[in-house]
Structures are given as C-alpha cells and as structure tokens.
Design an enzyme around this catalytic site. Sequence first.
Site, PDB file in Angstrom:
ATOM      1  N   TYR A  60     -33.225  36.607  -6.645  1.00  0.00           N
ATOM      2  CA  TYR A  60     -33.556  35.854  -5.431  1.00  0.00           C
ATOM      3  C   TYR A  60     -35.045  35.959  -5.124  1.00  0.00           C
ATOM      4  O   TYR A  60     -35.698  34.959  -4.783  1.00  0.00           O
ATOM      5  CB  TYR A  60     -32.726  36.398  -4.275  1.00  0.00           C
ATOM      6  CG  TYR A  60     -32.946  35.726  -2.945  1.00  0.00           C
ATOM      7  CD1 TYR A  60     -32.353  34.500  -2.663  1.00  0.00           C
ATOM      8  CD2 TYR A  60     -33.708  36.326  -1.949  1.00  0.00           C
ATOM      9  CE1 TYR A  60     -32.534  33.881  -1.430  1.00  0.00           C
ATOM     10  CE2 TYR A  60     -33.898  35.725  -0.720  1.00  0.00           C
ATOM     11  CZ  TYR A  60     -33.301  34.505  -0.462  1.00  0.00           C
ATOM     12  OH  TYR A  60     -33.482  33.899   0.759  1.00  0.00           O
ATOM     13  N   SER A  97     -38.719  32.707   1.612  1.00  0.00           N
ATOM     14  CA  SER A  97     -38.168  33.960   2.116  1.00  0.00           C
ATOM     15  C   SER A  97     -39.257  35.021   2.111  1.00  0.00           C
ATOM     16  O   SER A  97     -40.230  34.935   1.344  1.00  0.00           O
ATOM     17  CB  SER A  97     -37.003  34.417   1.226  1.00  0.00           C
ATOM     18  OG  SER A  97     -36.648  35.762   1.479  1.00  0.00           O
TER      19      SER A  97
END
Length: 281
Positions: free
Chosen positions: A175, A162
């Site tokens: 995250y 990501s």
Amino acid sequence: MRRPGGGLEEMFSLDGRVAVVTGGTGVLGGAVAAGLARAGARVGVLGRRRGRAEEVAAGLGAEGAEALALRADVLDEGQLRRAREELLGRWGRLDILVNAAGGNVPGAVLGSGEDVFRGLRVGAFREALDLNLLGTVLPSLVFGEAMASGGRAEGCIVNVSSMAALRPLTRVAGYSAAKAAVENFTRWLAVELSRRYGPGMRVNAVAPGFFLGEQNRGLLIGEDGNLTPRGRAVIEHTPMGRFGKPEELAGAVVWLCGPGASFVTGAVVPVDGGFSAFGGV
C-alpha cells in the site's frame, strides 16, 4: 469553468458541474461524493456493487442532489468506459473525477514479528499496486479523455493518496509503495495535461492522515472501544490528537475542484491533523 473574481461563495461553488467518484461507496469516497453534491455538483457514484452505489446515490437524492449510481471495477477498462457513456448519456458532460477507490491488501502487510524475506507475499504486493495505482491510472485515462475532448479541455482530477506515501508505515509494504506511485503519477499527469491541453485541465491529490474506515478500524480501535497500541501511536504522532472526520477530507476536495483552486495543479495536499509535520519530538 468559471474563474475566481466573484464572491467567496462562488470560489467554492460547483454549480453546473458533473463529477464522478470512484470508490464512492466507501466511507471516504461517500463523504467526498456528498461534499461535491452539497457544493452543487451532479455526482456519479461509482463502485463495484451496484446495490451499494444505488444506496449512496439515493441518500444524496434525498438531500436534493442529482446523483447516479454507476457500477464498474476500476481495474476493468471496459466497465469504466460503459460507466462513462452512461454518465455522459445522462448529463452530457464531465468536469470532475475523484479517484477514491483503493485500499490495503492483507497479504501485503507483514505480520507482527514476521521476517520480510519470508513474510512479504509478492502476489499480494502486486495486488495492492494494481488496486491503488492502476485503479487510479485507468479511471484517469477513461474519464479524463471525456474532459479533454470536444474542444472544451476543462476538468479536474483529484487522486486520493495517503500519509503512507510520504512516511511508509511499518509492516505496510504494498500500500505504501502504491500510494507513493500515485503521487508521482499525479504530478506527471498534471504536467502532461496542462502542456498538451491547456490550463483548464488540472490534476491534484489529497493525502489523508488517519481516518477511521471499514479496513482500519480493527487495527486502531479495540473491541472495548479503546485505542489499540497502533492507534495510540497514531494519535501520539498526530499533533491535533484525534482521527480525521470524513467530511474534513471532502472540504479539501471541494476546494481543489472549484474555481478557487484554478491555479493549483500537480499539488498533493495533506489532510492529516499535522501528522506529516511532526518529527516525533
């Protein structure tokens, strides 16, 4: 695994390959599964909900692909091993693993204006780490073993990272940390497998920018259909000025899995509309 040397079409062909996509029931995972199938691969669609996996597999089958629904939790090694045996029992080989399972955990996100020392919940932080990091490590070990065994030692693992790994997003703690660890693991495993099993074993990652999915749509798009303040900030920092389309991520994955990328390992490829290249000015 065929080597480059034929036509351009051959360099991107996955004919004869067998792939499994964890998180194949999600928006991005489903798009990746479809991209692999359209490139010629037989695809195992792995998810926690068998019914949803069967729907995705049926959709691929309707397009003429060979697809198999596999039920497993990526944090349950026993379920992963059973899914591996089911796939091998059907097709007898495994060439590609895409680790698309993962996602954010609401409790690991600071609320607006919330103080980090009171608002960051360690339990939720650990849950995000487990889902995204261990949810990549365990499938890599279980399915990667099938690629390395039997004297063939050929296969490709693609992890989904990501932009949060490179540029930690405000308020998004667990995250961001987990995806940074996924990138480190990607490079480590690439070196380990190549040195131990030879150049036929490759490990790479893609780092998506901002794609609209089930989890982030409400954060980026308001009920009126307009961008939220956070959505506007994302677009303002994305030189291409739009969100990504799921099939655009699939294209990068197909390239990494095919003969055209046979000398690529340990790489993290951004698919982000220029987000990671933009300095904000």
